[in-house]
Design a protein around this motif. Structure first.
Motif, PDB file in Angstrom:
ATOM      1  N   HIS A  59       3.911  10.453  -6.982  1.00 54.13           N
ATOM      2  CA  HIS A  59       4.856  10.685  -8.019  1.00 54.13           C
ATOM      3  C   HIS A  59       3.986  11.166  -9.443  1.00 54.13           C
ATOM      4  N   ARG A  60       2.895  10.481  -9.202  1.00 51.61           N
ATOM      5  CA  ARG A  60       2.156  10.779 -10.818  1.00 51.61           C
ATOM      6  C   ARG A  60       1.125  11.915 -10.289  1.00 51.61           C
ATOM      7  N   HIS A  61       1.248  12.644  -9.275  1.00 52.85           N
ATOM      8  CA  HIS A  61       0.326  13.567  -8.931  1.00 52.85           C
ATOM      9  C   HIS A  61      -1.052  12.988  -8.970  1.00 52.85           C
ATOM     10  N   GLU A  62      -1.409  11.920  -8.502  1.00 53.46           N
ATOM     11  CA  GLU A  62      -2.788  11.216  -8.448  1.00 53.46           C
ATOM     12  C   GLU A  62      -3.298  11.432  -6.826  1.00 53.46           C
ATOM     13  N   THR A  63      -4.801  11.435  -6.827  1.00 54.58           N
ATOM     14  CA  THR A  63      -5.068  11.533  -5.687  1.00 54.58           C
ATOM     15  C   THR A  63      -5.707  10.127  -5.161  1.00 54.58           C
ATOM     16  N   GLY A  64      -6.171   9.665  -3.827  1.00 55.16           N
ATOM     17  CA  GLY A  64      -6.578   8.630  -3.558  1.00 55.16           C
ATOM     18  C   GLY A  64      -5.850   7.930  -2.737  1.00 55.16           C
ATOM     19  N   VAL A  65      -4.782   8.713  -1.916  1.00 55.96           N
ATOM     20  CA  VAL A  65      -3.947   7.938  -1.097  1.00 55.96           C
ATOM     21  C   VAL A  65      -4.601   8.123   0.544  1.00 55.96           C
ATOM     22  N   ARG A  80      -0.594   8.310   3.825  1.00 57.46           N
ATOM     23  CA  ARG A  80      -0.011   9.479   3.654  1.00 57.46           C
ATOM     24  C   ARG A  80       0.905  10.014   4.897  1.00 57.46           C
ATOM     25  N   GLU A 139       0.921  -1.109  -0.120  1.00 56.01           N
ATOM     26  CA  GLU A 139      -0.042   0.078  -0.100  1.00 56.01           C
ATOM     27  C   GLU A 139       0.943   1.270  -0.185  1.00 56.01           C
ATOM     28  N   GLU A 167       2.664   1.659  -3.267  1.00 53.73           N
ATOM     29  CA  GLU A 167       1.580   2.243  -4.503  1.00 53.73           C
ATOM     30  C   GLU A 167       1.285   3.715  -4.036  1.00 53.73           C
ATOM     31  N   ALA A 168       1.421   3.952  -3.063  1.00 50.33           N
ATOM     32  CA  ALA A 168       1.034   5.325  -2.597  1.00 50.33           C
ATOM     33  C   ALA A 168       2.352   6.395  -3.013  1.00 50.33           C
ATOM     34  N   ARG A 202       1.534   6.749  -6.667  1.00 50.65           N
ATOM     35  CA  ARG A 202       0.405   7.873  -6.785  1.00 50.65           C
ATOM     36  C   ARG A 202       1.004   9.320  -6.691  1.00 50.65           C
TER      37      ARG A 202
END
Length: 68
Positions: free
Chosen positions: A21-27, A32, A12, A15-16, A19
Motif C-alpha cells: 500500500h505504501r509502495h515500499e520494497t522488502g516483501v 508476495r 507477516e 505487514e506486507a 508495505r
C-alpha cells in the motif's frame, strides 16, 4: 473464493499488505506470492499494487488510514 477476514492473514502478510500500500520494497517472495494467489495484490506496470479485495481487507484491518 470466500471473503478473507483480517484474522485469516499472518502478521507477516498483514505487514506486507501495508508495505505494498505504501509502495515500499522488502516483501519476501513467498509472502508476495501467497498474497497474489489469494487475489490481494497484483503486478501493474512493473510494480506491486493492492487489488480491490486487498484494499478492502487493508481498510478493514485499519492500515489504510492516511497518516495524520
Amino acid at each position: 473464493m470466500p471473503q478473507l477476514r483480517p484474522d485469516d492473514l499472518s502478521a507477516e502478510e498483514t505487514e506486507a499488505l501495508g508495505r505494498v500500500h505504501r509502495h515500499e520494497t522488502g516483501v519476501a517472495d513467498h509472502v508476495r506470492l501467497g498474497l497474489q494467489a489469494r487475489g490481494l495484490i497484483e503486478e501493474r506496470q512493473g510494480k506491486w499494487a493492492l487489488t480491490n479485495d486487498g484494499s478492502v481487507l487493508l481498510a478493514t484491518i485499519g492500515l489504510g488510514k492516511l497518516d495524520e
